[in-house]
Design a protein around this motif. Structure first.
Motif, PDB file in Angstrom:
ATOM      1  N   GLY A  85       0.874  13.194  -1.742  1.00  0.00           N
ATOM      2  CA  GLY A  85       1.159  12.161  -0.748  1.00  0.00           C
ATOM      3  C   GLY A  85      -0.043  11.850   0.124  1.00  0.00           C
ATOM      4  O   GLY A  85      -0.508  10.693   0.180  1.00  0.00           O
ATOM      5  N   PRO A  86      -0.601  12.859   0.813  1.00  0.00           N
ATOM      6  CA  PRO A  86      -1.817  12.612   1.596  1.00  0.00           C
ATOM      7  C   PRO A  86      -2.995  12.136   0.747  1.00  0.00           C
ATOM      8  O   PRO A  86      -3.818  11.340   1.212  1.00  0.00           O
ATOM      9  CB  PRO A  86      -2.095  13.982   2.222  1.00  0.00           C
ATOM     10  N   TRP A  87      -3.075  12.612  -0.508  1.00  0.00           N
ATOM     11  CA  TRP A  87      -4.160  12.155  -1.391  1.00  0.00           C
ATOM     12  C   TRP A  87      -4.039  10.654  -1.628  1.00  0.00           C
ATOM     13  O   TRP A  87      -5.030   9.918  -1.558  1.00  0.00           O
ATOM     14  CB  TRP A  87      -4.088  12.910  -2.721  1.00  0.00           C
ATOM     15  N   GLN A  88      -2.812  10.192  -1.921  1.00  0.00           N
ATOM     16  CA  GLN A  88      -2.595   8.760  -2.099  1.00  0.00           C
ATOM     17  C   GLN A  88      -3.017   7.976  -0.863  1.00  0.00           C
ATOM     18  O   GLN A  88      -3.676   6.932  -0.959  1.00  0.00           O
ATOM     19  CB  GLN A  88      -1.112   8.479  -2.361  1.00  0.00           C
ATOM     20  N   ASP A  89      -2.613   8.462   0.305  1.00  0.00           N
ATOM     21  CA  ASP A  89      -2.929   7.745   1.546  1.00  0.00           C
ATOM     22  C   ASP A  89      -4.433   7.635   1.753  1.00  0.00           C
ATOM     23  O   ASP A  89      -4.943   6.581   2.149  1.00  0.00           O
ATOM     24  CB  ASP A  89      -2.283   8.463   2.735  1.00  0.00           C
ATOM     25  N   ASN A  90      -5.169   8.720   1.483  1.00  0.00           N
ATOM     26  CA  ASN A  90      -6.626   8.678   1.636  1.00  0.00           C
ATOM     27  C   ASN A  90      -7.265   7.737   0.627  1.00  0.00           C
ATOM     28  O   ASN A  90      -8.220   7.006   0.956  1.00  0.00           O
ATOM     29  CB  ASN A  90      -7.208  10.086   1.483  1.00  0.00           C
ATOM     30  N   ASN A  92      11.114   5.561   3.333  1.00  0.00           N
ATOM     31  CA  ASN A  92      12.172   6.444   2.842  1.00  0.00           C
ATOM     32  C   ASN A  92      11.966   7.906   3.199  1.00  0.00           C
ATOM     33  O   ASN A  92      12.917   8.635   3.477  1.00  0.00           O
ATOM     34  CB  ASN A  92      12.288   6.330   1.320  1.00  0.00           C
ATOM     35  N   ASN A  93      10.717   8.381   3.156  1.00  0.00           N
ATOM     36  CA  ASN A  93      10.439   9.800   3.378  1.00  0.00           C
ATOM     37  C   ASN A  93       9.813  10.076   4.738  1.00  0.00           C
ATOM     38  O   ASN A  93       9.332  11.189   4.984  1.00  0.00           O
ATOM     39  CB  ASN A  93       9.519  10.331   2.277  1.00  0.00           C
ATOM     40  N   ILE A  94       9.804   9.102   5.619  1.00  0.00           N
ATOM     41  CA  ILE A  94       9.178   9.265   6.934  1.00  0.00           C
ATOM     42  C   ILE A  94      10.251   9.577   7.968  1.00  0.00           C
ATOM     43  O   ILE A  94      11.241   8.864   8.085  1.00  0.00           O
ATOM     44  CB  ILE A  94       8.405   7.991   7.332  1.00  0.00           C
ATOM     45  N   VAL A  95      10.038  10.635   8.729  1.00  0.00           N
ATOM     46  CA  VAL A  95      11.004  11.064   9.743  1.00  0.00           C
ATOM     47  C   VAL A  95      10.295  11.176  11.096  1.00  0.00           C
ATOM     48  O   VAL A  95       9.397  12.011  11.260  1.00  0.00           O
ATOM     49  CB  VAL A  95      11.658  12.414   9.382  1.00  0.00           C
ATOM     50  N   ASP A  96      10.669  10.336  12.031  1.00  0.00           N
ATOM     51  CA  ASP A  96      10.211  10.417  13.429  1.00  0.00           C
ATOM     52  C   ASP A  96       8.727  10.144  13.639  1.00  0.00           C
ATOM     53  O   ASP A  96       8.257  10.222  14.779  1.00  0.00           O
ATOM     54  CB  ASP A  96      10.540  11.794  14.031  1.00  0.00           C
ATOM     55  N   ASN A  97       7.963   9.851  12.601  1.00  0.00           N
ATOM     56  CA  ASN A  97       6.524   9.678  12.812  1.00  0.00           C
ATOM     57  C   ASN A  97       5.982   8.449  12.078  1.00  0.00           C
ATOM     58  O   ASN A  97       4.858   8.463  11.572  1.00  0.00           O
ATOM     59  CB  ASN A  97       5.757  10.923  12.368  1.00  0.00           C
ATOM     60  N   ALA A  98       6.757   7.379  12.012  1.00  0.00           N
ATOM     61  CA  ALA A  98       6.302   6.171  11.322  1.00  0.00           C
ATOM     62  C   ALA A  98       5.028   5.620  11.941  1.00  0.00           C
ATOM     63  O   ALA A  98       4.168   5.078  11.237  1.00  0.00           O
ATOM     64  CB  ALA A  98       7.408   5.112  11.342  1.00  0.00           C
ATOM     65  N   VAL A 111       0.831  -1.204   0.000  1.00  0.00           N
ATOM     66  CA  VAL A 111       0.000   0.000   0.000  1.00  0.00           C
ATOM     67  C   VAL A 111       0.873   1.264   0.000  1.00  0.00           C
ATOM     68  O   VAL A 111       0.517   2.277  -0.578  1.00  0.00           O
ATOM     69  CB  VAL A 111      -0.955  -0.013   1.211  1.00  0.00           C
ATOM     70  N   HIS A 112       2.015   1.206   0.672  1.00  0.00           N
ATOM     71  CA  HIS A 112       2.998   2.298   0.670  1.00  0.00           C
ATOM     72  C   HIS A 112       2.426   3.618   1.220  1.00  0.00           C
ATOM     73  O   HIS A 112       2.479   4.653   0.558  1.00  0.00           O
ATOM     74  CB  HIS A 112       3.573   2.509  -0.739  1.00  0.00           C
ATOM     75  N   PHE A 113       1.922   3.567   2.427  1.00  0.00           N
ATOM     76  CA  PHE A 113       1.523   4.805   3.114  1.00  0.00           C
ATOM     77  C   PHE A 113       2.767   5.667   3.382  1.00  0.00           C
ATOM     78  O   PHE A 113       3.872   5.157   3.578  1.00  0.00           O
ATOM     79  CB  PHE A 113       0.850   4.487   4.451  1.00  0.00           C
ATOM     80  N   GLY A 114       2.568   6.978   3.403  1.00  0.00           N
ATOM     81  CA  GLY A 114       3.632   7.909   3.768  1.00  0.00           C
ATOM     82  C   GLY A 114       4.671   8.121   2.699  1.00  0.00           C
ATOM     83  O   GLY A 114       5.803   8.482   3.000  1.00  0.00           O
ATOM     84  N   GLU A 115       4.282   7.949   1.434  1.00  0.00           N
ATOM     85  CA  GLU A 115       5.274   8.031   0.371  1.00  0.00           C
ATOM     86  C   GLU A 115       5.812   9.449   0.164  1.00  0.00           C
ATOM     87  O   GLU A 115       6.991   9.635  -0.134  1.00  0.00           O
ATOM     88  CB  GLU A 115       4.683   7.511  -0.936  1.00  0.00           C
ATOM     89  N   ASN A 116       4.948  10.446   0.333  1.00  0.00           N
ATOM     90  CA  ASN A 116       5.429  11.830   0.188  1.00  0.00           C
ATOM     91  C   ASN A 116       4.605  12.764   1.080  1.00  0.00           C
ATOM     92  O   ASN A 116       3.650  13.389   0.615  1.00  0.00           O
ATOM     93  CB  ASN A 116       5.368  12.297  -1.265  1.00  0.00           C
ATOM     94  N   PRO A 117       4.984  12.858   2.365  1.00  0.00           N
ATOM     95  CA  PRO A 117       4.213  13.700   3.286  1.00  0.00           C
ATOM     96  C   PRO A 117       4.257  15.178   2.942  1.00  0.00           C
ATOM     97  O   PRO A 117       3.375  15.937   3.352  1.00  0.00           O
ATOM     98  CB  PRO A 117       4.890  13.447   4.650  1.00  0.00           C
ATOM     99  N   GLY A 118       5.267  15.609   2.165  1.00  0.00           N
ATOM    100  CA  GLY A 118       5.488  17.040   1.971  1.00  0.00           C
ATOM    101  C   GLY A 118       4.759  17.678   0.808  1.00  0.00           C
ATOM    102  O   GLY A 118       4.790  18.899   0.654  1.00  0.00           O
ATOM    103  N   GLU A 119       4.121  16.874  -0.049  1.00  0.00           N
ATOM    104  CA  GLU A 119       3.404  17.426  -1.188  1.00  0.00           C
ATOM    105  C   GLU A 119       1.967  16.932  -1.192  1.00  0.00           C
ATOM    106  O   GLU A 119       1.644  15.906  -0.590  1.00  0.00           O
ATOM    107  CB  GLU A 119       4.106  17.043  -2.490  1.00  0.00           C
TER     108      GLU A 119
END
Length: 360
Positions: free
Chosen positions: A69-74, A102-108, A58-66
Motif C-alpha cells: 500500500g505505501p509502496w503504491q502511494d510513493n 474503502n480502507n481509510i479509517v479516521d485519517n483521510a 490515483v487511489h491513494f490509501g488503498e491498503n495502509p496495512g500491508e
C-alpha cells in the motif's frame, strides 16, 4: 436635526454591516471557508498559453496495512512529480478517485495531504472534483464535505464548494483570464456523485449527474455563450460509448466505457449552448481515447497512479489552451507517460458497422 439624521445614517450603516457579517458567517458555516474568489485568479501566460495537467484515479490509501500500500502511494507521487516537472502546468485538475476510501479509517486527510504534496512542493495550483471512491472512508474526516473543507485550506487549491441546492459537492466554475483580466475561457468542474438517486434500483445505483446540476450549469453557461468552455468530471457520459462505437476515435479503450447510470442531458445542454469544446473524465483506468462527438471532444484522462486496478503504463492528459492573434481560443491535448514518452495522438480506432445492439 443634523445629529438626528447622522444618528439614523449610522444606525442604517450598522444594520447593513451586521447583515453582511451574518451572511458571511452563514457562508462559512455552510461551506467551511470562502475560497477561490479570495485567491489569485487563473491567468493565461504572457505568451498566451495556459496548460492544464489532468490527474485521475490515483487511489491513494488503498491498503495502509500491508507493505504494498505505501509502496503504491510513493510510486504514485513519483509519477505525478515526474509529469509536473516535465510539463510545468499552470493548473492541475484531479478528476476523481484520488483516494480509495474503502480502507481509510479516521485519517483521510493524511492521504489527501499526500495526494496534493507533489503540487504543494512545486507551488503549482490545483482543483479537484470527486469520484465514487472518495467518500467511502469510515470514521471522521472522510466525507465529501470534510475533504473539500480540507482541500480549500491549502493556498494553492482553487477548489470550491458548489451550490448547496444541487446534488454533489464539487460543482463550480473556474474562469481563466487574459493579461488584461478579461475572461477568455471557463472550466466547468462537475461532481458525478457516488450514487444516482434518480435510478429505480437505489441499492445498485451507479454514479450520475442529476437534473438540477445540468440546469445549474446551463444557467451559468447561457450568460457566457461566447466564452469557450471545458468540463472536467469523473464518470463518463453515455455519449462516450456512442462515440467509440460509432465514430473515429484516437487512443485506447482497454476497459470498455462504464458510463453514468442516468443520462441527465449534460451533453445535450453543452451542445445547445454551443461554446463547450471538450469534456475530460476518468473512472475507466484502461481508457485514454478522445473522440470528436459532433463538435465536442470527449476525452479520457490517463490512469495516473499505482492504486486501483490495471497494470497499464501510468500517465496524465495534458490540455493546452492558447489565445490566438485574432483573440480566439485554440487548444491541443496529449498524453504524457510516467517514463517521459509523449503521445500527441493515439492510434486511430475506426468502428465496425454498427449493429442493432450498438449504442450509437
Amino acid at each position: 436635526k443634523f445629529k438626528r439624521k447622522q444618528h439614523q445614517t449610522m444606525a442604517r450603516l450598522h444594520f447593513v454591516l451586521s447583515i453582511l457579517t451574518f451572511s458571511g458567517i452563514l457562508f462559512i458555516l455552510a461551506c467551511g471557508k470562502k475560497v477561490s474568489e479570495d485567491k489569485p485568479a487563473l491567468k493565461f501566460r504572457g505568451d498566451g498559453t495556459f496548460k492544464i495537467v489532468q490527474f485521475t484515479d490515483v487511489h491513494f490509501g488503498e491498503n495502509p496495512g500491508e507493505w504494498w500500500g505505501p509502496w503504491q502511494d510513493n510510486m504514485s507521487k513519483r509519477v505525478m512529480g515526474s509529469i509536473l516537472d516535465a510539463e510545468l502546468p499552470d493548473l492541475v485538475i484531479m478528476t476523481g478517485d484520488m483516494l480509495t476510501g474503502n480502507n481509510i479509517v479516521d485519517n483521510a486527510t493524511v492521504y489527501w495531504k499526500m495526494m496534493v504534496s507533489p503540487m504543494e512542493s512545486r507551488n503549482i495550483t490545483w482543483a479537484v472534483t470527486f469520484g465514487n471512491h472518495h467518500d467511502l472512508a469510515s470514521g471522521k474526516g472522510g466525507t465529501r464535505k470534510d475533504l473539500m473543507n480540507y482541500d480549500i485550506s491549502f493556498d494553492n487549491s482553487r477548489s470550491m464548494f458548489g451550490p448547496s441546492n444541487i446534488e454533489g459537492v464539487s460543482n463550480y466554475i473556474l474562469p481563466i483570464l487574459d493579461q488584461r483580466d478579461k475572461v477568455k475561457s471557463q472550466l466547468f468542474i462537475m461532481d458525478s456523485n457516488s450514487k444516482c438517486s434518480q435510478m429505480k434500483n437505489k441499492k445498485d445505483a451507479w454514479p450520475c449527474f442529476h437534473t438540477n446540476q445540468v440546469e445549474w450549469a446551463k444557467s451559468k453557461a447561457v450568460d457566457s455563450k461566447d466564452i469557450p468552455a471545458f468540463s472536467f468530471f469523473h464518470v463518463p457520459l453515455v455519449e462516450y460509448a456512442m462515440a467509440w462505437n460509432c465514430l473515429p476515435s484516437y487512443g485506447t479503450n482497454n476497459d470498455s466505457v462504464a458510463y453514468q447510470g442516468v443520462n441527465a442531458g449534460f451533453y445535450a445542454m453543452a451542445k445547445e449552448m454551443g461554446n463547450f469544446q471538450g469534456f475530460f473524465v476518468g473512472h475507466n483506468h484502461g481508457n485514454d481515447f478522445c473522440s470528436d462527438y459532433y463538435g465536442i471532444q470527449l476525452c479520457f484522462g490517463r490512469h495516473s497512479g499505482y492504486g486501483g486496478y490495471g497494470k497499464w503504463e501510468k500517465g496524465a492528459r495534458v490540455i493546452q489552451l492558447k489565445i490566438e492573434p485574432n483573440s480566439q481560443i485554440s487548444w491541443d491535448t496529449w498524453i504524457r507517460f510516467e517514463r517521459g514518452r509523449v503521445e500527441k495522438k493515439g492510434t486511430l480506432h475506426k468502428p465496425a458497422k454498427p449493429t442493432e445492439s450498438s449504442i450509437c
